[in-house]
Every structure is written in C-alpha cells, then in structure tokens.
Design a protein around this motif. Structure first.
Motif, mmCIF file in Angstrom:
data_model
loop_
_atom_site.group_PDB
_atom_site.id
_atom_site.type_symbol
_atom_site.label_atom_id
_atom_site.label_comp_id
_atom_site.label_asym_id
_atom_site.label_seq_id
_atom_site.Cartn_x
_atom_site.Cartn_y
_atom_site.Cartn_z
ATOM 1 N N UNK A 195 0.828 -1.207 0.000
ATOM 2 C CA UNK A 195 0.000 0.000 0.000
ATOM 3 C C UNK A 195 0.862 1.256 0.000
ATOM 4 N N UNK A 196 1.978 1.215 0.725
ATOM 5 C CA UNK A 196 2.895 2.356 0.706
ATOM 6 C C UNK A 196 3.412 2.583 -0.716
ATOM 7 N N UNK A 197 3.659 1.493 -1.445
ATOM 8 C CA UNK A 197 4.087 1.622 -2.831
ATOM 9 C C UNK A 197 3.037 2.300 -3.688
ATOM 10 N N UNK A 198 1.761 1.938 -3.474
ATOM 11 C CA UNK A 198 0.673 2.586 -4.206
ATOM 12 C C UNK A 198 0.583 4.068 -3.845
ATOM 13 N N UNK A 199 0.769 4.377 -2.567
ATOM 14 C CA UNK A 199 0.709 5.764 -2.126
ATOM 15 C C UNK A 199 1.857 6.566 -2.732
ATOM 16 N N UNK A 200 3.056 5.957 -2.769
ATOM 17 C CA UNK A 200 4.203 6.647 -3.375
ATOM 18 C C UNK A 200 3.947 6.892 -4.855
ATOM 19 N N UNK A 201 3.356 5.919 -5.549
ATOM 20 C CA UNK A 201 3.026 6.094 -6.965
ATOM 21 C C UNK A 201 2.032 7.239 -7.143
#
Length: 323
Positions: A195-201
């Motif tokens: 989810x952090x990866x999605x937020x960073x994207x």
C-alpha cells in the motif's frame, strides 16, 4: 490477529466529550453541508441552464461541483450522526465504502484541477487553437478519463487497504475513514509495503501534476504580462486567479496533512487540517470560482432573480433562467 471477520466496526475520533459541544458540532456541520449543497447546486443549475456557460470551463466547473457535493456527502453525514447520537463507531463495510468514495473524490479533484489548468493554459497561451484542442468531444473525453482514473485509483487503494490483517485495535485517529489511519492498525509488513508503494506512486502523480501547474502558470503569467492593455491583463488574471486559489488550497492542505514533520503533529492540528481538505475546501470552491467569474455571477444572479420572481407570481412554478 484481527481481520474483517473479527472486527465488525471501527471507532472514529470524537470532536468533543461534552454533550453541549457535540450538539454544537452537529449544527455547525449541518450549516456547512447546507451551504455546500446550496452553493454547488446553484452552480450546477446555472451552468446547465445558461447558454453563456456552455464552455469548456463551465463544463469543468460543473464536474468540480459534482465532485464537491460527493466529497461533502461522503464525510459530513456520518460526522453529524455521531455528534447527534453521541456515538463514534462505523461498521467495517461502511468504513470501506467511505474510504473508497473519499479517495475517489479526492483523486477526481486533482485530475479535474489539472484539466482546468490545461484549459487556462490553452486559452491564454494558445488562443487560436482553443476551439480545436478543447472542443466538446475533447472535453468530454478528458472529464471521463479523470473520473475513470480516479475510480480505478480509489478501487486499488481500498481493495489493498482492506485486504490487510489488522491487529492494532480499531480506534482511528480521524473523524472519517482514511488510508493512513487504517494502515497504522495493520500488522502485515508485506501488505503495508504494498500500500505504501501505491501511495508513493500516487504521490509521484501528484508531484507531476504540481510540476505541470507550476510550468503552466509560469507560461500563463509570461503571456499575460505581454498583453499591452491593462484591461486585457486584468481580465486574463481574473480568469486564472480562482483556479490558482483552489489548486493552492487543495495541494497545500493535502501536503501539510501527510508530509508535515512529526514534531509538530498533534490530534487537534491533524483534525483541523483534515477538516480543511475534506469539508472546508468543497464548501469554499463554489465561492472562490464565482468571485472573479463575471459570466457565472451574472448567471447566478439571473437564476436567483428568476426563482424569486416565479415564487412571487406562482409559488408552484419551477425556477427558470431568463435569457
């Protein structure tokens, strides 16, 4: 380890413990929601009924008003219910729905504001190509792309967030369901990182949009300053200023809410900032957009005058916009 089967509800942040203050919050939220509904409803009606506003900017204003109405209806009713009935719970499925719609409308605002920035850039920097680049079909395609992208983004974030196992209790430090506060309850390292990866994207997309905003307005200001007449410069600035204020309010509150240093973070400050981008911004957007837009102000004036005239002459008649 807790998950959706063993956690039937979440506990939302209460605005106050005293009953008098809870009722005060209820009436304040009621007034704000009614003001937002009235203001955005007037803009929707004016744009739909007045042919002078059947322009690309009018079309995007209509979409922005729809987004503002959706955002208000996502967070405020539950906050009013909790304040009125002295409760602070929200069902698991209700929290998932609220998070999805809030992420959907927040994403939609960003994409719509980006399109509106492009509209102002073309109108001022490439006026001879305005009709070609922003025809009715192109506007419809851009708006549809904005809503569809926001929908997919919200769906991805919601599905991933609520697939995480939760083991840190059920108390959210927020008055509505929001991704960062639910992630704090997670005990899945891999799911959390996903989810952090999605937020960073998503943050990269927002940063790209921010760069586009800055580039566009640098070009716009350079073009406006080259306009020989003072009246022409004033008119050009007047068409850009409301959009610039809305963009600044939206980006600054979101960035401050999620990127501020932990040293200055506090529950009361977090609550105020979240109110700014979830409640205050959708309420103020119609006022900001209409302040310097003479055509919109004229259409609203004709709409209100028509309503009062019809109400006096025939109370059962519907409002109309005189041409």
């Amino acid at each position: 380890m807790s998950n959706s089967s063993s956690m039937p509800q979440f506990l939302l942040l209460a605005f106050a413990d005293r009953r008098e203050l809870q009722l005060l919050h209820f009436w304040l939220f009621l007034a704000i929601s009614l003001a937002a509904l009235l203001a955005n409803g007037l803009i929707l009606t004016a744009v739909a009924c007045d042919h002078h506003l059947h322009t690309p900017m009018g079309f995007f204003l209509l979409n922005l008003s729809l987004r503002d109405l959706g955002c208000i209806c996502t967070t405020v009713p539950k906050a009013m219910h909790n304040s009125l009935w002295d409760t602070g719970t929200i069902p698991y499925t209700g929290c998932a729905a609220q998070l999805f719609f809030f992420a959907f409308f927040i994403s939609a605002e960003f994409y719509l504001l980006t399109i509106m920035c492009y509209d102002r850039y073309v109108a001022i920097c490439k006026p001879l190509h305005y009709g070609t680049l922003l025809g009715s079909r192109a506007c419809a395609h851009m708006a549809a792309a904005a809503w569809a992208t926001a929908f997919l983004s919200a769906l991805l974030h919601t599905a991933n967030t609520f697939s995480l196992p939760l083991c840190q209790g059920n108390a959210l430090g927020q008055f509505f369901c929001e991704i960062p506060h639910i992630l704090k309850l997670s005990c899945s390292h891999s799911g959390y990182l996903r989810e952090i990866g999605l937020i960073v994207f998503s943050a990269c997309l927002i940063f790209g949009g921010f760069v586009f905003f800055v580039f566009s307005y640098v070009q716009i200001f350079r073009a406006v300053l080259r306009i020989p007449s003072q009246q022409g410069r004033h008119k050009a600035f007047s068409t850009c200023l409301p959009h610039l204020v809305v963009v600044s309010l939206f980006i600054s509150t979101l960035f401050f809410a999620h990127l501020k240093p932990p040293s200055i973070s506090s529950p009361s400050l977090d609550l105020i900032v979240s109110l700014m981008y979830s409640v205050v911004s959708p309420t103020l957007n119609p006022l900001i957009c209409s302040l310097r837009n003479q055509e919109l102000k004229d259409a609203l004036r004709k709409l209100i005058t028509g309503c009062f005239s019809e109400a006096i002459n025939s109370p059962s008649s519907a409002c109309y916009v005189p041409h």
